[in-house]
Write a protein that holds these residues in place. Structure first.
Motif, short mmCIF file in Angstrom:
data_model
loop_
_atom_site.label_atom_id
_atom_site.label_comp_id
_atom_site.label_asym_id
_atom_site.label_seq_id
_atom_site.Cartn_x
_atom_site.Cartn_y
_atom_site.Cartn_z
N GLN A 1 4.73 2.78 31.55
CA GLN A 1 4.12 3.24 30.56
C GLN A 1 3.12 3.92 31.04
O GLN A 1 1.63 3.66 31.60
N HIS A 2 3.31 5.64 30.66
CA HIS A 2 1.77 5.99 30.68
C HIS A 2 0.91 6.42 29.78
O HIS A 2 1.19 6.54 28.25
N GLY B 1 4.38 9.96 38.80
CA GLY B 1 4.51 8.74 37.71
C GLY B 1 5.53 8.58 37.34
O GLY B 1 6.34 7.53 37.56
N GLU B 2 6.28 9.30 36.70
CA GLU B 2 7.46 9.83 36.31
C GLU B 2 8.39 9.46 37.48
O GLU B 2 9.43 8.84 37.11
N PRO C 1 -2.44 8.32 28.88
CA PRO C 1 -3.10 10.30 29.05
C PRO C 1 -4.26 9.88 28.64
O PRO C 1 -4.95 9.27 27.85
N GLN D 1 0.85 12.99 35.87
CA GLN D 1 1.82 11.90 35.30
C GLN D 1 3.17 11.79 35.47
O GLN D 1 3.89 11.53 35.94
N SER E 1 -3.17 8.41 34.11
CA SER E 1 -3.34 9.96 34.34
C SER E 1 -4.14 11.10 33.69
O SER E 1 -4.89 10.32 32.66
N GLN F 1 1.36 -0.21 32.69
CA GLN F 1 0.71 0.96 32.25
C GLN F 1 0.03 1.57 33.45
O GLN F 1 -0.34 1.34 34.52
N TYR F 2 0.38 3.47 33.66
CA TYR F 2 -0.68 3.51 34.70
C TYR F 2 -1.04 4.69 33.56
O TYR F 2 -0.45 5.61 33.27
N ALA G 1 8.60 14.64 30.42
CA ALA G 1 6.76 15.29 29.77
C ALA G 1 6.73 15.73 28.78
O ALA G 1 7.97 16.84 28.13
#
Length: 325
Positions: free
Chosen positions: A183-184, A171-172, A186, A168, A160, A157-158, A323
């Motif tokens: 895995q984003h 990261g993507e 938000p 995001q 933003s 997981q990251y 996104a």
């Protein structure tokens, strides 16, 4: 039928106020407080810049400046509010990459246009993003981060600052270019995300550089790479993605001042001159650069061309990441 001189003068006097109210208002601007819309919650890079600049800008203009944080929907709520406001100089936007370079590519029905809906008045500077981890992550370099993520059983997981944020998108792109599964997560603003990062609830984030510098100095967070072509003076010990061989990850979130389309030239010129004066103030420059801002001067035409270039180049990238708002 000829009219008398007296009737002609009377008609002219009555028509004159109707013919030039816009010019007259622009000449006396500002006559009341100015609203400055920030498209992120308190604590983000745009908010930091606004709160450093606004008090000094208010002194130069002779009117107070009220900062209003209007986050949400990839920064489109605040930007849309300004785009629809009267073009009288009393509603301004702390413009940045999220609402002008990213979100327009994610709005299939439109809503506003990065160029046609705004008058881009004054460029302030750029804010690099940074790959940042909690100290519990057993890595000390960008390469080690990538290897560690690939070694995990599940996507890492990251965090933003929000959906369709620069964090995001970077990261993507990082995940696609390195094959590191992510895995984003938000957040509603970078401040909330950073609190969880500091607490270890998430252990990896892509965030703006300025807010993370104090935690780098205190050892509370570890910064692994900045998203610039070359290293930045504010963090000379941190490698850049350019030197690490990832030029496709170069991404700098610009900060500027914009207003609704059709802003009177007199208002735009005075704002541009006032911002330039503020940015030449040594104390203000030191504060902004100390926060990680890379300052630069552009004319309104150059700033507009910059927005056009970034919107054109970021649009395909944003759509390619998948996104969404």
């Amino acid at each position: 039928m000829p009219i008398s001189r007296r009737k002609f003068m009377l008609a002219s006097a009555l028509a004159l106020p109707l013919a030039r109210p816009r010019a007259a208002r622009a000449a006396t601007w500002p006559e009341r407080p100015i609203r400055l819309v920030v498209t992120f919650p308190p604590g983000g890079a745009s908010d930091i810049a606004a709160r450093i600049i606004a008090p000094v800008l208010a002194e130069r203009l002779g009117q107070s400046i009220v900062i209003e944080n209007k986050p949400g929907a990839g920064s489109t709520i605040g930007a849309g509010l300004v785009a629809q406001a009267p073009a009288d100089g009393y509603t301004l936007l702390m413009s940045n990459s999220a609402p002008l370079s990213i979100s327009p590519a994610l709005m299939p029905q439109g809503g506003y246009d990065a160029l046609a809906s705004f008058s881009h008045v004054a460029y302030i500077g750029a804010v690099p993003t940074v790959f940042v981890v909690h100290p519990s992550v057993p890595v000390a370099s960008f390469a080690e981060l990538t290897a560690w993520i690939k070694a995990q059983d599940q996507p890492v997981q990251y965090g933003s600052g929000g959906l369709a944020s620069v964090g995001q998108i970077v990261g993507e792109l990082y995940s696609r270019q390195t094959g590191a599964p992510l895995q984003h997560i938000p957040y509603k603003g970078s401040g909330a995300m950073r609190n969880d990062l500091l607490g270890g609830q998430i252990r990896f984030a892509v965030d703006a550089l300025p807010q993370n510098l104090p935690f780098l100095r205190s050892g509370q967070l570890r910064l692994l790479a900045v998203t610039t072509q070359q290293r930045v003076p504010q963090a000379p010990d941190i490698a850049s993605v350019g030197e690490l061989g990832y030029p496709g990850l170069v991404a700098e979130n610009f900060i500027g001042l914009s207003g609704p389309a059709g802003l009177p030239d007199a208002v735009s010129q005075r704002l541009h001159a006032a911002i330039g004066d503020v940015l030449r103030t040594p104390d203000i420059r030191a504060k902004l650069e100390g926060q990680g801002f890379v300052l630069a001067q552009k004319s309104p035409a150059e700033f507009t061309a910059f927005v056009r270039h970034q919107a054109d180049s970021w649009g395909p990238v944003v759509r390619a990441t998948g996104a969404s708002l």
